[in-house]
Design an enzyme around this catalytic site. Sequence first.
Site, short mmCIF file in Angstrom:
data_model
loop_
_atom_site.label_atom_id
_atom_site.label_comp_id
_atom_site.label_asym_id
_atom_site.label_seq_id
_atom_site.Cartn_x
_atom_site.Cartn_y
_atom_site.Cartn_z
N GLY A 58 0.81 -1.21 0.00
CA GLY A 58 0.00 0.00 0.00
C GLY A 58 0.85 1.26 0.00
O GLY A 58 2.04 1.24 0.32
N GLN A 60 0.85 4.03 1.98
CA GLN A 60 1.40 4.45 3.26
C GLN A 60 2.50 3.51 3.74
O GLN A 60 3.53 3.96 4.25
CB GLN A 60 0.29 4.54 4.31
CG GLN A 60 -0.66 5.70 4.07
CD GLN A 60 -1.69 5.82 5.19
OE1 GLN A 60 -2.00 4.85 5.87
NE2 GLN A 60 -2.21 7.02 5.38
N GLU A 137 -6.74 3.94 12.76
CA GLU A 137 -7.82 4.42 13.61
C GLU A 137 -9.15 3.93 13.04
O GLU A 137 -9.19 3.29 12.00
CB GLU A 137 -7.79 5.94 13.72
CG GLU A 137 -7.93 6.68 12.40
CD GLU A 137 -7.85 8.19 12.58
OE1 GLU A 137 -8.09 8.67 13.70
OE2 GLU A 137 -7.56 8.88 11.59
N TYR A 200 5.33 13.22 20.37
CA TYR A 200 6.33 13.85 19.51
C TYR A 200 6.89 15.11 20.18
O TYR A 200 8.09 15.39 20.12
CB TYR A 200 5.74 14.23 18.15
CG TYR A 200 5.03 13.12 17.41
CD1 TYR A 200 5.32 11.78 17.66
CD2 TYR A 200 4.05 13.40 16.46
CE1 TYR A 200 4.67 10.76 16.99
CE2 TYR A 200 3.39 12.39 15.79
CZ TYR A 200 3.69 11.08 16.06
OH TYR A 200 3.03 10.08 15.40
N GLU A 250 -4.14 11.20 29.42
CA GLU A 250 -5.22 12.09 29.04
C GLU A 250 -6.52 11.55 29.61
O GLU A 250 -6.54 10.53 30.31
CB GLU A 250 -5.31 12.24 27.52
CG GLU A 250 -5.62 10.95 26.79
CD GLU A 250 -5.58 11.09 25.27
OE1 GLU A 250 -6.36 10.37 24.61
OE2 GLU A 250 -4.78 11.87 24.75
N HIS A 293 -9.75 11.64 20.04
CA HIS A 293 -9.43 10.22 20.16
C HIS A 293 -10.69 9.42 20.47
O HIS A 293 -11.54 9.86 21.24
CB HIS A 293 -8.45 9.98 21.31
CG HIS A 293 -7.04 10.36 20.97
ND1 HIS A 293 -6.08 10.54 21.93
CD2 HIS A 293 -6.42 10.58 19.79
CE1 HIS A 293 -4.94 10.86 21.36
NE2 HIS A 293 -5.13 10.89 20.05
#
Length: 682
Positions: A58, A60, A137, A200, A250, A293
Amino acid sequence: MTGLCWLTARGQRTSLLRIPVKQAKHFSGSSRHSDYADTLPNLKIGAHTRVLFQGFTGRQATANVKESLAWGTKIVGGVKPGVEGEHLGLPVFPSVKAAQERAKPDASAIYVPGNQTAKAIEEAIDAEIPLVVAVAEHVPLHDILRIHSILKTQSKTRLIGANCPGIISAIGKCRIGFQPLPCFAPGNIGIVAKSGTLSYETVASTTRAGLGQSLCISMGGDPLAGTNFVDALKIFEEDPDTQGIILVGEIGGTAEIDAAEWIQDYCRRTAEPKPIMALVGGRQAPPGRIMGHAGAWTAPGEPGPEEKYKALERAGAVMVNHPEKFGEGMKTLLDRSRTPGSSSSFRNQKRGLHTMRRVAVENRQPSIQKLQARTLYVKQFQALEMLKKKGVSVNGGAQSVSDLFFCLTIDRTSLSPTLIASSSAGFEPSSSARLPFVYTTEKFDAGNPLIAAAAAQLQLPESSHAKLAELVQTLWQIYKEKEAFTLEVRASYASETLEVRGARFGFDDAAFRSSGRQEDVHRLRNVAEEVPEEVEAEKDGIVYVKLEGEGSIGTLVNGAGLAMNTVDALSIHGGHCANFLDTGGKATSETVKSSFRIITSDPRVKAIFVNIFGGLTRCDMIAEGIILAFQDLNMSVPVVVRLRGTNEESGQKMIAESGLPLHAFDSFEDAAKKVISLARGM
């Protein structure tokens, strides 16, 4: 076979219940005594790790393989079902089983869409691949519930994700995922995070401080993570390359509370514990909302962000309000522990960082109106109609002090469905029993120990067990058939009759978005009753949440965790945010333009704060998109831009030299002060 179930009553784990369940699928090499915890060592990747790709050819995956190979990752090939050949000079295998037999991979990177991810994971488990990393996701929740029911029956394969950037060894030059490589440097800090963009930022901060990273593990943003904080902490504790540990949490779930308990025990039993720092994103998030998320929402009975923050702080973690502070903060902790004549114990150093500011956060209790914000919550009459069709006695009415409350949802620690039985509408732990059970359960009857435990918590007589079992069985049928993520009911019990008085049902939007399932449920959504700006943003793949109050600062951020933390940090500095906005992991000129259009439609906005971490997308490209969007929309609202990451200096220079009312910054603190002053008209 029996399944194990925790009974949590009055906030304490008290005992294990054995619930009869259907035999779960076992894979080759597993045994009756298989334990998923035995796969923890598989997380210690490095130069030795042989990596396979599923979805190899693929677009990606191809781009990722090229980058990872150039960096030094040992990639042994990939899989394209039913095809053999060559791609990028590496072998293509027809199946994971064939790849396992011929290439002997230590790990598999799964690069397939969300609707195919569960099948790919299952194939890797069947082939006994030691480590599986799922990056996609929008993986349907019930697909992952089924995968976890399989993982628990074996001791060969460890899962990271789904919906995560993956795992990376900066020392061993092994990347399994899509992390932005220019931010990483070999070093001695172990990092575990839920949020990709916040991780990051954390990596970049430790690199700037000259510390670098040993191993970085992502939990991912989904509610059911294959690897959690405690798993990572156990690896960091034993890893000789790791001298300091950073945890980025989170809202949603209990992983941070579990981590706090582990840290407290670690500091107690270790003479010189490694310094630990932490952050909790989403402290200003509106209660009940999903903040980008899939896992960034708080289920009934789960701790809020402030509770998580305080638990980690009490346990011994040094808390910060922005990831920019991790690098210098950790450097200070490590330097002090090495200074001759000073105490080397982290316990005695944890309060000594004056840059770590404690800020009280308003304790906001969610109202039922705010909690209705998720797009696939259906109206109460629709939920009650579903129950009626299943033969449940329904008699709607006002709430009374004798009402009983039930919730069928997920337990993020046991990675399974759970029944919560409570005497309070808010499902407070002190008045609730939390009863996880295995996903393969088929039937609840009056003799089921879970039913007895729920009745005991609510002080119901044994004669109630049959009616209670009928209700739970019906909820379980709806839960599985319609792929729900939470089903709440309010009921009354009198004269040996159990009646439902109210209901609130929420369904998994990923099942429809990525797989086209549950269209009938999705059709129940009425967008005309939702916030128009939020609906408009959704069309462009943007998550926009309009915040209440006097918000005068519009925010535009790439990544849900970073977007939550941006709102938190601006609030701490005295700013008032009008919105949460997540462009997604990759900000493009089109998403920036759409975001500006939505933000400026709010008359409260006096200034806009753009906080972008350029990972796979370069900062110079982002800067160009910001300038073009600003010009195309004829914007007059001043914009403060903070660009970090790949080509950050070029991007900052382009903004500064644009001649437009755009203000470029590198430091978050400086950027925050500027946008707050602009919003105040100063």
